[in-house]
Scaffold this motif. Structure first.
Motif, PDB file in Angstrom:
ATOM      1  N   MET A   1       0.676  -0.850   0.022  1.00 61.05           N
ATOM      2  CA  MET A   1       0.260   0.061   0.068  1.00 61.05           C
ATOM      3  C   MET A   1       0.804   1.372  -0.044  1.00 61.05           C
ATOM      4  SD  MET A   1      -3.056   0.628   2.547  1.00 61.05           S
ATOM      5  CE  MET A   1      -3.543   1.648   3.203  1.00 61.05           C
ATOM      6  N   ASN A   2       0.905   1.663  -1.270  1.00 61.78           N
ATOM      7  CA  ASN A   2       1.582   3.169  -1.331  1.00 61.78           C
ATOM      8  C   ASN A   2       1.066   4.170  -1.126  1.00 61.78           C
ATOM      9  OD1 ASN A   2       4.408   2.907  -1.176  1.00 61.78           O
ATOM     10  ND2 ASN A   2       4.110   2.870  -3.172  1.00 61.78           N
ATOM     11  N   GLU A   3      -0.730   4.367  -0.597  1.00 63.35           N
ATOM     12  CA  GLU A   3      -1.519   5.685  -0.568  1.00 63.35           C
ATOM     13  C   GLU A   3      -0.265   6.667   0.524  1.00 63.35           C
ATOM     14  OE1 GLU A   3      -3.723   8.193  -1.415  1.00 63.35           O
ATOM     15  OE2 GLU A   3      -4.839   5.707  -1.876  1.00 63.35           O
ATOM     16  N   ARG A   4      -1.141   7.741   0.089  1.00 60.31           N
ATOM     17  CA  ARG A   4      -0.251   8.798   1.098  1.00 60.31           C
ATOM     18  C   ARG A   4      -1.227   9.936   1.515  1.00 60.31           C
ATOM     19  NH1 ARG A   4       2.376  14.395  -1.631  1.00 60.31           N
ATOM     20  NH2 ARG A   4       2.346  15.316   1.056  1.00 60.31           N
ATOM     21  N   PHE A   5      -1.498   9.574   2.511  1.00 56.90           N
ATOM     22  CA  PHE A   5      -2.202  10.345   3.396  1.00 56.90           C
ATOM     23  C   PHE A   5      -2.082  11.985   3.786  1.00 56.90           C
ATOM     24  CE2 PHE A   5      -3.239   5.957   3.714  1.00 56.90           C
ATOM     25  CZ  PHE A   5      -4.239   5.938   3.790  1.00 56.90           C
ATOM     26  N   LEU A   6      -2.749  13.119   3.382  1.00 57.11           N
ATOM     27  CA  LEU A   6      -2.762  14.156   3.640  1.00 57.11           C
ATOM     28  C   LEU A   6      -3.284  14.914   4.333  1.00 57.11           C
ATOM     29  CD1 LEU A   6      -3.037  15.099  -0.024  1.00 57.11           C
ATOM     30  CD2 LEU A   6      -1.125  14.314   1.414  1.00 57.11           C
ATOM     31  N   SER A   7      -3.001  15.618   5.428  1.00 60.31           N
ATOM     32  CA  SER A   7      -4.241  16.819   6.762  1.00 60.31           C
ATOM     33  C   SER A   7      -4.475  17.379   5.926  1.00 60.31           C
ATOM     34  CB  SER A   7      -2.819  17.241   7.923  1.00 60.31           C
ATOM     35  OG  SER A   7      -2.068  18.278   6.900  1.00 60.31           O
ATOM     36  N   VAL A   8      -5.492  17.729   7.005  1.00 64.37           N
ATOM     37  CA  VAL A   8      -6.200  18.776   6.189  1.00 64.37           C
ATOM     38  C   VAL A   8      -5.830  19.802   5.739  1.00 64.37           C
ATOM     39  CG1 VAL A   8      -8.397  20.264   7.149  1.00 64.37           C
ATOM     40  CG2 VAL A   8      -7.919  17.927   7.572  1.00 64.37           C
ATOM     41  N   VAL A   9      -4.861  20.677   6.816  1.00 67.99           N
ATOM     42  CA  VAL A   9      -4.283  21.861   5.712  1.00 67.99           C
ATOM     43  C   VAL A   9      -3.609  21.391   4.320  1.00 67.99           C
ATOM     44  CG1 VAL A   9      -2.017  22.774   6.409  1.00 67.99           C
ATOM     45  CG2 VAL A   9      -3.358  22.677   8.811  1.00 67.99           C
ATOM     46  N   GLN A  10      -2.449  20.162   4.046  1.00 68.29           N
ATOM     47  CA  GLN A  10      -2.033  19.764   3.128  1.00 68.29           C
ATOM     48  C   GLN A  10      -2.790  20.248   2.165  1.00 68.29           C
ATOM     49  OE1 GLN A  10      -0.166  16.506   4.230  1.00 68.29           O
ATOM     50  NE2 GLN A  10       1.518  17.130   4.569  1.00 68.29           N
ATOM     51  N   VAL A  11      -4.064  19.525   2.441  1.00 68.74           N
ATOM     52  CA  VAL A  11      -5.324  19.048   1.137  1.00 68.74           C
ATOM     53  C   VAL A  11      -5.962  20.450   1.066  1.00 68.74           C
ATOM     54  CG1 VAL A  11      -7.829  18.742   0.533  1.00 68.74           C
ATOM     55  CG2 VAL A  11      -6.430  17.135   1.868  1.00 68.74           C
ATOM     56  N   ALA A  12      -6.145  21.605   1.835  1.00 69.94           N
ATOM     57  CA  ALA A  12      -6.486  22.914   2.148  1.00 69.94           C
ATOM     58  C   ALA A  12      -5.559  23.656   0.929  1.00 69.94           C
ATOM     59  CB  ALA A  12      -6.274  24.207   3.312  1.00 69.94           C
ATOM     60  N   GLU A  13      -4.139  23.580   0.741  1.00 66.37           N
ATOM     61  CA  GLU A  13      -2.889  24.367   0.358  1.00 66.37           C
ATOM     62  C   GLU A  13      -2.859  23.382  -1.592  1.00 66.37           C
ATOM     63  OE1 GLU A  13       0.564  23.186   1.873  1.00 66.37           O
ATOM     64  OE2 GLU A  13       0.399  24.380   3.868  1.00 66.37           O
ATOM     65  N   LEU A  14      -3.281  21.979  -1.605  1.00 67.46           N
ATOM     66  CA  LEU A  14      -3.266  22.096  -2.949  1.00 67.46           C
ATOM     67  C   LEU A  14      -4.858  21.741  -3.250  1.00 67.46           C
ATOM     68  CD1 LEU A  14      -2.131  19.167  -4.890  1.00 67.46           C
ATOM     69  CD2 LEU A  14      -3.777  17.586  -3.490  1.00 67.46           C
ATOM     70  N   LEU A  15      -5.593  22.326  -2.892  1.00 62.76           N
ATOM     71  CA  LEU A  15      -6.482  22.626  -3.511  1.00 62.76           C
ATOM     72  C   LEU A  15      -6.396  23.899  -3.597  1.00 62.76           C
ATOM     73  CD1 LEU A  15      -9.693  20.757  -2.012  1.00 62.76           C
ATOM     74  CD2 LEU A  15      -9.121  20.390  -4.642  1.00 62.76           C
ATOM     75  N   GLY A  16      -5.409  24.985  -2.604  1.00 58.51           N
ATOM     76  CA  GLY A  16      -5.719  26.707  -2.950  1.00 58.51           C
ATOM     77  C   GLY A  16      -7.096  27.193  -2.111  1.00 58.51           C
ATOM     78  N   THR A  17      -6.921  26.732  -1.384  1.00 55.36           N
ATOM     79  CA  THR A  17      -8.317  27.392  -0.642  1.00 55.36           C
ATOM     80  C   THR A  17      -8.074  27.436   1.035  1.00 55.36           C
ATOM     81  OG1 THR A  17      -9.190  24.613   0.175  1.00 55.36           O
ATOM     82  CG2 THR A  17     -10.512  25.362  -2.048  1.00 55.36           C
ATOM     83  N   THR A  18      -9.050  27.893   2.207  1.00 55.28           N
ATOM     84  CA  THR A  18      -9.012  27.662   3.207  1.00 55.28           C
ATOM     85  C   THR A  18      -8.920  26.578   3.817  1.00 55.28           C
ATOM     86  OG1 THR A  18     -11.025  28.133   3.614  1.00 55.28           O
ATOM     87  CG2 THR A  18      -9.768  30.309   3.505  1.00 55.28           C
ATOM     88  N   ILE A  42      -6.705  12.213   4.739  1.00 59.39           N
ATOM     89  CA  ILE A  42      -7.282  12.541   3.704  1.00 59.39           C
ATOM     90  C   ILE A  42      -6.798  11.402   2.029  1.00 59.39           C
ATOM     91  CG2 ILE A  42      -8.954  13.309   1.439  1.00 59.39           C
ATOM     92  CD1 ILE A  42      -9.328  15.623   3.635  1.00 59.39           C
ATOM     93  N   PRO A  43      -6.596  10.629   1.687  1.00 60.25           N
ATOM     94  CA  PRO A  43      -5.537   9.417   0.688  1.00 60.25           C
ATOM     95  C   PRO A  43      -5.495  10.806  -0.734  1.00 60.25           C
ATOM     96  CG  PRO A  43      -7.988   8.862   1.883  1.00 60.25           C
ATOM     97  CD  PRO A  43      -8.429   9.976   2.269  1.00 60.25           C
ATOM     98  N   GLU A  44      -4.771  10.826  -1.032  1.00 57.10           N
ATOM     99  CA  GLU A  44      -4.545  11.922  -2.068  1.00 57.10           C
ATOM    100  C   GLU A  44      -5.265  11.129  -3.119  1.00 57.10           C
ATOM    101  OE1 GLU A  44      -0.325  13.883  -4.112  1.00 57.10           O
ATOM    102  OE2 GLU A  44      -0.738  11.595  -3.119  1.00 57.10           O
ATOM    103  N   SER A  45      -5.402   9.755  -3.378  1.00 62.04           N
ATOM    104  CA  SER A  45      -6.218   9.532  -4.714  1.00 62.04           C
ATOM    105  C   SER A  45      -7.758  10.415  -4.176  1.00 62.04           C
ATOM    106  CB  SER A  45      -5.930   8.364  -4.790  1.00 62.04           C
ATOM    107  OG  SER A  45      -7.078   7.322  -3.058  1.00 62.04           O
ATOM    108  N   ALA A  46      -8.534  10.436  -2.631  1.00 60.46           N
ATOM    109  CA  ALA A  46      -9.744  10.577  -2.956  1.00 60.46           C
ATOM    110  C   ALA A  46      -9.533  12.421  -3.187  1.00 60.46           C
ATOM    111  CB  ALA A  46     -10.188  10.500  -1.471  1.00 60.46           C
ATOM    112  N   VAL A  47      -9.178  13.033  -3.271  1.00 59.22           N
ATOM    113  CA  VAL A  47      -8.568  14.415  -3.042  1.00 59.22           C
ATOM    114  C   VAL A  47      -8.487  14.201  -4.834  1.00 59.22           C
ATOM    115  CG1 VAL A  47      -7.137  16.256  -3.294  1.00 59.22           C
ATOM    116  CG2 VAL A  47      -7.423  15.055  -1.359  1.00 59.22           C
ATOM    117  N   GLN A  48      -7.303  13.585  -5.676  1.00 54.97           N
ATOM    118  CA  GLN A  48      -7.106  13.409  -7.219  1.00 54.97           C
ATOM    119  C   GLN A  48      -8.742  12.982  -6.892  1.00 54.97           C
ATOM    120  OE1 GLN A  48      -5.550  14.443  -9.147  1.00 54.97           O
ATOM    121  NE2 GLN A  48      -4.011  15.223  -6.578  1.00 54.97           N
ATOM    122  N   ALA A  49      -9.969  12.069  -7.076  1.00 56.81           N
ATOM    123  CA  ALA A  49     -11.033  11.736  -7.158  1.00 56.81           C
ATOM    124  C   ALA A  49     -12.098  12.747  -7.654  1.00 56.81           C
ATOM    125  CB  ALA A  49     -11.010  10.667  -6.813  1.00 56.81           C
ATOM    126  N   TYR A  50     -12.314  13.676  -6.075  1.00 56.44           N
ATOM    127  CA  TYR A  50     -12.554  14.709  -5.682  1.00 56.44           C
ATOM    128  C   TYR A  50     -12.640  15.502  -7.133  1.00 56.44           C
ATOM    129  CZ  TYR A  50     -15.091  19.284  -3.938  1.00 56.44           C
ATOM    130  OH  TYR A  50     -15.587  20.271  -3.561  1.00 56.44           O
TER     131      TYR A  50
END
Length: 68
Positions: A1-18, A42-50
């Motif tokens: 399992m090579n899934e990368r899990f992101l914190s809420v802060v990291q997801v916000a940075e990735l999406l460019g949101t608060t 949050i799994p990185e794959s879930a962010v990409q799927a979103y």
């Protein structure tokens, strides 16, 4: 399992949101997440799927044909 899990802060940075936006996605269960004790990851794959599911393609302009 090579899934990368992101914190809420990291997801916000990735999406460019608060930080509030990914927290709301988690609260409304609109994105897959994992609870690690008190922490939310949050799994990185879930962010990409979103992103893929919410991407809107531009409309193509219809060419107006000129009647001869």
């Amino acid at each position: 399992m090579n899934e990368r899990f992101l914190s809420v802060v990291q997801v916000a940075e990735l999406l460019g949101t608060t930080v509030r936006f990914p927290r709301r996605l988690v609260e409304e269960r609109r994105i897959t997440y994992v609870k690690v004790g008190r922490h939310v990851r949050i799994p990185e794959s879930a962010v990409q799927a979103y992103i893929t599911a919410n991407t809107v393609e531009p409309r193509r302009r219809r060419r107006l044909g000129v009647a001869a």
